[in-house]
Design a protein around this motif. Structure first.
Motif, mmCIF file in Angstrom:
data_model
loop_
_atom_site.group_PDB
_atom_site.id
_atom_site.type_symbol
_atom_site.label_atom_id
_atom_site.label_comp_id
_atom_site.label_asym_id
_atom_site.label_seq_id
_atom_site.Cartn_x
_atom_site.Cartn_y
_atom_site.Cartn_z
ATOM 1 N N ALA A 190 -0.695 5.740 -5.745
ATOM 2 C CA ALA A 190 -0.638 6.387 -6.881
ATOM 3 C C ALA A 190 -2.224 5.567 -7.088
ATOM 4 O O ALA A 190 -2.796 6.454 -8.437
ATOM 5 N N GLY A 191 -2.541 4.719 -6.836
ATOM 6 C CA GLY A 191 -3.838 3.647 -7.593
ATOM 7 C C GLY A 191 -4.988 3.464 -6.663
ATOM 8 O O GLY A 191 -5.665 3.455 -7.036
ATOM 9 N N PHE A 192 -4.908 4.641 -5.291
ATOM 10 C CA PHE A 192 -6.572 4.632 -4.506
ATOM 11 C C PHE A 192 -6.387 6.285 -3.722
ATOM 12 O O PHE A 192 -5.555 6.933 -3.491
ATOM 13 N N ASP A 193 -7.388 6.458 -3.531
ATOM 14 C CA ASP A 193 -6.777 7.366 -2.748
ATOM 15 C C ASP A 193 -6.924 7.415 -1.086
ATOM 16 O O ASP A 193 -7.328 6.493 -0.516
ATOM 17 N N THR A 194 -6.043 8.292 -0.976
ATOM 18 C CA THR A 194 -5.031 8.035 0.492
ATOM 19 C C THR A 194 -5.553 8.820 1.824
ATOM 20 O O THR A 194 -5.562 8.403 2.480
ATOM 21 N N THR A 195 -6.917 8.938 1.080
ATOM 22 C CA THR A 195 -7.120 10.361 2.137
ATOM 23 C C THR A 195 -6.939 9.756 3.789
ATOM 24 O O THR A 195 -6.924 9.788 4.686
ATOM 25 N N ALA A 196 -8.015 8.251 3.677
ATOM 26 C CA ALA A 196 -8.545 7.803 5.314
ATOM 27 C C ALA A 196 -7.200 7.375 5.677
ATOM 28 O O ALA A 196 -6.862 6.676 6.941
ATOM 29 N N ALA A 197 -6.198 6.550 4.920
ATOM 30 C CA ALA A 197 -5.116 5.592 5.126
ATOM 31 C C ALA A 197 -4.376 6.623 5.140
ATOM 32 O O ALA A 197 -3.598 6.380 6.578
ATOM 33 N N ASN A 198 -4.261 7.802 5.214
ATOM 34 C CA ASN A 198 -3.047 8.997 6.294
ATOM 35 C C ASN A 198 -3.540 9.296 7.648
ATOM 36 O O ASN A 198 -2.632 9.877 7.812
ATOM 37 N N ALA A 199 -5.239 9.270 7.200
ATOM 38 C CA ALA A 199 -5.767 10.049 8.390
ATOM 39 C C ALA A 199 -5.306 8.888 9.311
ATOM 40 O O ALA A 199 -5.233 9.373 10.714
ATOM 41 N N ASP A 200 -4.713 7.159 9.441
ATOM 42 C CA ASP A 200 -4.552 6.294 10.440
ATOM 43 C C ASP A 200 -3.910 5.493 9.527
ATOM 44 O O ASP A 200 -4.387 4.821 9.126
ATOM 45 N N PRO B 182 9.114 4.590 -5.301
ATOM 46 C CA PRO B 182 8.341 5.173 -6.178
ATOM 47 C C PRO B 182 6.550 5.409 -6.103
ATOM 48 O O PRO B 182 6.820 4.544 -5.210
ATOM 49 N N THR B 183 5.931 5.632 -6.611
ATOM 50 C CA THR B 183 4.294 5.729 -6.353
ATOM 51 C C THR B 183 3.552 4.913 -7.292
ATOM 52 O O THR B 183 2.642 4.183 -7.049
ATOM 53 N N ARG B 184 4.451 4.426 -8.451
ATOM 54 C CA ARG B 184 3.762 2.973 -9.529
ATOM 55 C C ARG B 184 4.597 2.982 -9.977
ATOM 56 O O ARG B 184 5.572 3.374 -9.909
ATOM 57 N N HIS B 185 4.679 1.571 -10.622
ATOM 58 C CA HIS B 185 5.820 1.029 -11.361
ATOM 59 C C HIS B 185 7.049 1.400 -10.496
ATOM 60 O O HIS B 185 8.122 0.894 -10.844
ATOM 61 N N ALA B 186 6.446 0.636 -9.363
ATOM 62 C CA ALA B 186 7.856 0.251 -7.972
ATOM 63 C C ALA B 186 8.797 -0.601 -8.365
ATOM 64 O O ALA B 186 9.128 -2.097 -8.947
ATOM 65 N N ASN B 187 9.866 -0.448 -8.625
ATOM 66 C CA ASN B 187 10.964 -1.505 -8.680
ATOM 67 C C ASN B 187 12.003 -1.635 -7.382
ATOM 68 O O ASN B 187 12.644 -1.800 -7.657
ATOM 69 N N ALA C 142 0.748 -1.182 -0.122
ATOM 70 C CA ALA C 142 0.254 0.061 0.271
ATOM 71 C C ALA C 142 0.654 1.085 -0.106
ATOM 72 O O ALA C 142 0.561 2.207 -0.049
ATOM 73 N N GLY C 143 1.905 0.905 0.052
ATOM 74 C CA GLY C 143 2.763 2.438 0.141
ATOM 75 C C GLY C 143 3.458 2.918 1.319
ATOM 76 O O GLY C 143 3.703 4.272 0.841
ATOM 77 N N CYS C 144 2.925 2.436 2.345
ATOM 78 C CA CYS C 144 3.040 3.422 3.823
ATOM 79 C C CYS C 144 4.782 3.679 3.474
ATOM 80 O O CYS C 144 5.631 2.315 3.789
ATOM 81 N N VAL C 145 5.108 5.070 3.772
ATOM 82 C CA VAL C 145 6.418 5.030 4.564
ATOM 83 C C VAL C 145 6.046 6.616 4.937
ATOM 84 O O VAL C 145 5.164 6.783 5.503
ATOM 85 N N PRO C 146 7.262 6.484 6.247
ATOM 86 C CA PRO C 146 7.643 7.775 7.075
ATOM 87 C C PRO C 146 7.008 8.901 6.115
ATOM 88 O O PRO C 146 7.252 8.690 4.668
ATOM 89 N N GLN C 147 6.771 9.795 6.893
ATOM 90 C CA GLN C 147 6.198 11.788 6.268
ATOM 91 C C GLN C 147 6.937 11.703 5.558
ATOM 92 O O GLN C 147 8.260 12.255 5.707
#
Length: 341
Positions: free
Chosen positions: A268-278, A240-245, A228-233
């Motif tokens: 880059a493939g979904f709305d991250t608003t709720a994920a970033n809130a928690d 990479p946000t897509r095509h991750a190598n 899900a691309g979870c990384v430190p702020q």
């Protein structure tokens, strides 16, 4: 005279095993290692190129640039890669190099297990001879490689996979047959009804058998993995946000959860608003800490693993999984929670 170039990893080129896996690309005159077996089978290798498995994996762009430059300099008529057998890193390097060389109009022959990540990485650009998982299959594979490569180098036609002994390349070619499509379709249907399931166009796919249940979860080490691309702020390591190598790991040994504002999703493939809130919605560290305190799981692994799965090629994703799994096994992790989007 045809020019034959052979690609090997550090082990088969004679530089050493894992201690030489970071060896930079090198060019050698004549056949090395398995190349001598190809010569005995009728294919004379003019130049051998070699690269360490780790170097290729960690510096893919640089390694490819160097290797492709040499192949074009030699005006290769055919490239042979491997055999890499069941080696994931070596197979992947062979597949990627085969794909890029094939795109430049140079014929390629490789050899590896049918489930090697190199098969997917090659994207049909190479004639891939199937092998067993280890060097015991060398004697059987080399004559097939030599035969196909010799004819490709000479500009001669090569038959289909069933006739020549290479894996289907996923290519469709026109062919004149003496039976209509309706007749062939009826024959396939009758064969299927009789229990012989076959098709004229084999589908691609990859099935992974599920593992057995965890014997004793209360004593198991549990790890968290996410695509899900979870990384430190601020994404300090530039996932990479897509095509991750690449994939990354982050230390959570002293954390009870992922605090909002400290972590974010760059997927880059979904709305991250709720994920970033928690961020625990992506990597449920808070929940597994509760399980750990309740002695439902033994211990939570000190790091979590992350990448962004959107638009990542299957071959790259398979390599990520193999590399992360190797670390998990080394850390004696007994169970994994894998979260996606």
């Amino acid at each position: 005279m045809s020019t034959v170039v052979h690609y090997l990893n550090q082990f088969f080129a004679g530089f050493g095993g894992e201690e030489a896996a970071d060896h930079e690309p090198v060019r050698l005159d004549g056949p090395q290692g398995p190349g001598r077996g190809l010569a005995a089978a009728g294919l004379t290798v003019d130049v051998t190129l070699a690269c360490g498995d780790d170097f290729f994996g960690e510096h893919e762009e640089d390694a490819l640039s160097t290797l492709l430059g040499w192949i074009e300099e030699f005006e290769a008529d055919v490239l042979v890669c491997g055999p890499s057998f069941g080696s994931g890193r070596y197979g992947y390097a062979c597949g990627v190099l085969a794909r890029e060389v094939g795109r430049r109009g140079i014929p390629v022959v490789a050899a590896m297990t049918p489930d090697s990540p190199g098969v997917l990485a090659a994207e049909g650009a190479a004639h891939i001879v199937p092998t067993g998982s280890n060097v015991a299959g060398m004697r059987e594979a080399l004559p097939v490689i030599a035969s196909i490569a010799s004819r490709l180098a000479a500009g001669e036609a090569v038959g289909g996979p069933d006739d020549e002994g290479y894996l289907p390349r996923g290519l469709r070619v026109n062919a004149l047959v003496d039976r209509t499509g309706a007749e062939r379709a009826i024959d396939l249907l009758l064969a299927k009804l009789a229990g012989d399931v076959a098709t004229e166009v084999a589908p691609s796919g990859d099935r992974v058998p599920p593992p057995p249940p965890v014997d004793d979860l209360a004593s198991a080490r549990l790890a968290l993995v996410t695509e899900a691309g979870c990384v430190p702020q601020g994404n300090p390591d530039r996932l990479p946000t897509r095509h991750a190598n690449v994939w990354l790991r982050y230390d959570v040994a002293d954390a009870d959860g992922l605090a909002p504002g400290d972590y974010e999703s760059v997927h880059a493939g979904f709305d991250t608003t709720a994920a970033n809130a928690d961020p625990n919605r992506l990597v449920p560290l808070d929940a597994v800490r509760e399980l750990e305190r309740a002695h439902i799981v033994g211990v939570v692994h000190d790091v979590f693993y992350t990448t962004s799965g959107v638009d990542t090629p299957v071959a790259t994703a398979a390599r990520h999984g193999q590399e992360i799994a190797a670390e998990l096994r080394e850390a004696q992790v007994g169970a994994v929670i894998l979260t996606g989007t």
